[in-house]
Design an enzyme around this catalytic site. Structure first.
Site, short mmCIF file in Angstrom:
data_model
loop_
_atom_site.label_atom_id
_atom_site.label_comp_id
_atom_site.label_asym_id
_atom_site.label_seq_id
_atom_site.Cartn_x
_atom_site.Cartn_y
_atom_site.Cartn_z
N ASP A 192 0.82 -1.22 0.00
CA ASP A 192 0.00 0.00 0.00
C ASP A 192 0.85 1.27 0.00
O ASP A 192 0.58 2.22 0.74
CB ASP A 192 -0.95 0.01 1.20
N ASP A 219 -0.44 -4.53 -3.63
CA ASP A 219 -1.38 -3.44 -3.90
C ASP A 219 -0.72 -2.07 -3.74
O ASP A 219 -1.30 -1.16 -3.12
CB ASP A 219 -2.59 -3.53 -2.95
#
Length: 370
Positions: A192, A219
C-alpha cells in the site's frame, strides 16, 4: 540503526540530514547532503520569492526545520514550500483548508528530499488501538490543488522487523484532493505504498503523476481516485517471507461504480527485482464501505517486464467480486509481461475505444503542466 537484513532488503535511510549521509532505496542512492545554496534557484529567507514562499532546512537555514511545522504555518491558500535536501523523519498532513499548495525539492533531484516515517496499519497507537491503513500514512494530502516536485515520499516499515504485526499495510502517501499533481517524485514502501483516493465516496478526485517512480509489493498503487500515471516507472520488489508466486500486485483500484474513470497508466513501464512471473498486474479492491465499487484500470502503451505473470495478469481480491466483472483493459502494451497467450485473461481495447482513454479525457478541464 536498521538491521543488516533490513539494509539488504530495502537499503533504507539510516542517517539524518545533519550527517549528510543517506543510503538509497531500491531505485538508487539517496543523497541528503548540505549544499552551498540549499534552496537552489528558489530564493531564500533573505531573498523570498513571494510572501507565501516558506523555506524548510533541517539545519536551521530556513524558516522551519521540519516540513510539518512549515505546513502548520501555511494557513490558507496558495503557499509554496521550498524544501532543502534532507531526510525529514516525520508524519505530515495537509488538511482541506490549505488549498493550492506547492512543495518543491530545492535541488530538483527527488533523492535529495526524503519525507519518511515507519507506521503500519498494525502499529500500536500511544493512546490505544492501531493506526489502520489510513493512519499509517507518512504524508496525507486532503487539500485540492496540491502540487509536489522532486520529492521522495516513503514509509520504511518492514515486515521482517515486526513479525508479530499482521496489519502490514504501510502507506507512504495518501492523497485525496482534486487536481493533485506529482512531477518527478518517488513513492517508496512495500504494501500500500501510494494511496490515490478521494475525500468521499461521491467525490471524484483527479490526480496526475508524471515521470514518477513507485515501488512495492502488495497493492502498492491503490484507491478510488481518477488518476493518470504518465511516463512513470513501477517496480515490484522481491520477498523473503514467501516461497511461491504471487508475491503481490501492482494496482488495486477501488473506483466507485458511479465514476466513469479510474486509473490510467500510459507510456510507462513496470520492472521487477522478483523472479519472472511472480507478480500480478492488478486485482480489484471492492471495500466493505462501498460494495458497489467497480474498479477501473487501463494500461496502455506501457512496457511490462518479465516480472508480470503474462498468462494470468489479473486475479481476484475477493471471490464475490471477480476481476472479469470489473473495468480492466489494456492497449498496445509491450514486453514479456504483455504477451497475450490466453486472450480471455487480457481484455484489450479496440482502437476506437482507446481514443477515449487519454490523459486529457480523464483530467477534463484541468491541465497540470509538466
Amino acid at each position: 540503526m536498521l538491521s543488516q537484513l533490513s539494509l539488504s532488503r530495502r537499503g533504507f535511510l539510516v542517517a539524518g540530514a545533519s550527517a549528510g549521509v543517506a543510503l538509497g532505496l531500491a531505485s538508487g542512492p539517496a543523497r541528503a547532503g548540505t549544499r552551498p545554496r540549499p534552496f537552489g534557484r528558489y530564493g531564500s529567507p533573505a531573498a523570498r520569492r513571494t510572501p507565501k514562499t516558506l523555506y524548510v532546512h533541517p539545519g536551521g537555514a530556513g524558516d522551519f526545520t521540519t516540513v510539518r511545522d512549515a505546513v502548520a504555518a501555511a494557513s490558507g491558500s496558495g503557499y509554496t514550500l521550498v524544501i532543502a535536501p534532507g531526510v525529514y523523519r516525520q508524519t505530515v498532513a495537509v488538511d482541506p483548508a490549505r488549498t493550492e499548495m506547492t512543495w518543491i525539492g530545492a535541488s530538483e533531484e527527488p533523492r535529495d528530499v526524503v519525507i519518511v516515517y515507519d507506521n503500519a496499519a498494525g502499529t500500536p497507537k500511544p493512546g490505544g488501538g492501531t493506526y489502520g491503513t489510513t493512519g499509517s500514512a507518512t504524508t496525507t494530502v486532503q487539500a485540492d490543488g496540491f502540487t509536489a516536485r522532486w520529492i521522495t515520499f516513503a514509509n520504511d516499515w518492514l515486515r521482517a522487523d515486526h513479525p508479530g504485526i499482521t496489519g502490514t499495510q504501510a502507506v507512504a502517501l495518501k492523497v485525496q484532493g482534486d487536481r493533485s499533481a506529482f512531477h518527478h517524485c518517488r513513492f517508496l514502501g512495500h504494501q500500500d505504498t501510494l494511496y490515490a483516493d478521494s475525500m468521499a465516496l461521491g467525490t471524484f478526485a483527479r490526480q496526475y503523476f508524471a515521470h514518477c517512480y513507485m515501488e512495492g509489493d502488495v497493492d502498492f498503487v491503490f484507491g478510488r481516485a481518477t488518476a493518470v500515471f504518465e511516463h512513470c516507472h513501477f517496480r515490484t520488489l522481491s520477498r523473503t517471507d514467501l516461497s511461491a508466486a504471487p508475491y503481490g500486485f501492482v494496482f488495486a483500484p477501488s473506483t466507485a461504480g458511479a465514476n466513469p474513470l479510474g486509473y490510467l497508466v500510459t507510456r510507462s513501464r513496470v520492472s521487477s527485482e522478483a523472479p519472472d512471473g511472480y507478480f500480478k498486474l492488478a486485482r480489484p479492491w471492492v471495500p466493505s464501505s462501498d460494495t458497489t465499487a467497480r474498479p477501473m484500470l487501463t494500461v496502455r502503451d506501457t512496457r511490462l517486464g518479465p516480472g508480470i505473470d503474462a498468462v494470468a495478469p489479473y486475479t481476484n481480491m475477493a471471490s464475490g467480486h471477480p476481476w472479469q466483472s470489473m473495468r480492466f483493459a489494456e492497449y498496445r502494451n509491450t514486453g514479456p509481461g504483455a504477451v497475450v497467450s490466453v486472450p480471455e485473461n487480457r481484455p484489450q481495447l479496440t482502437r476506437a475505444q482507446a481514443a477515449s482513454h487519454t490523459g486529457q479525457t480523464y483530467l477534463g478541464d484541468w491541465r497540470p503542466c509538466a
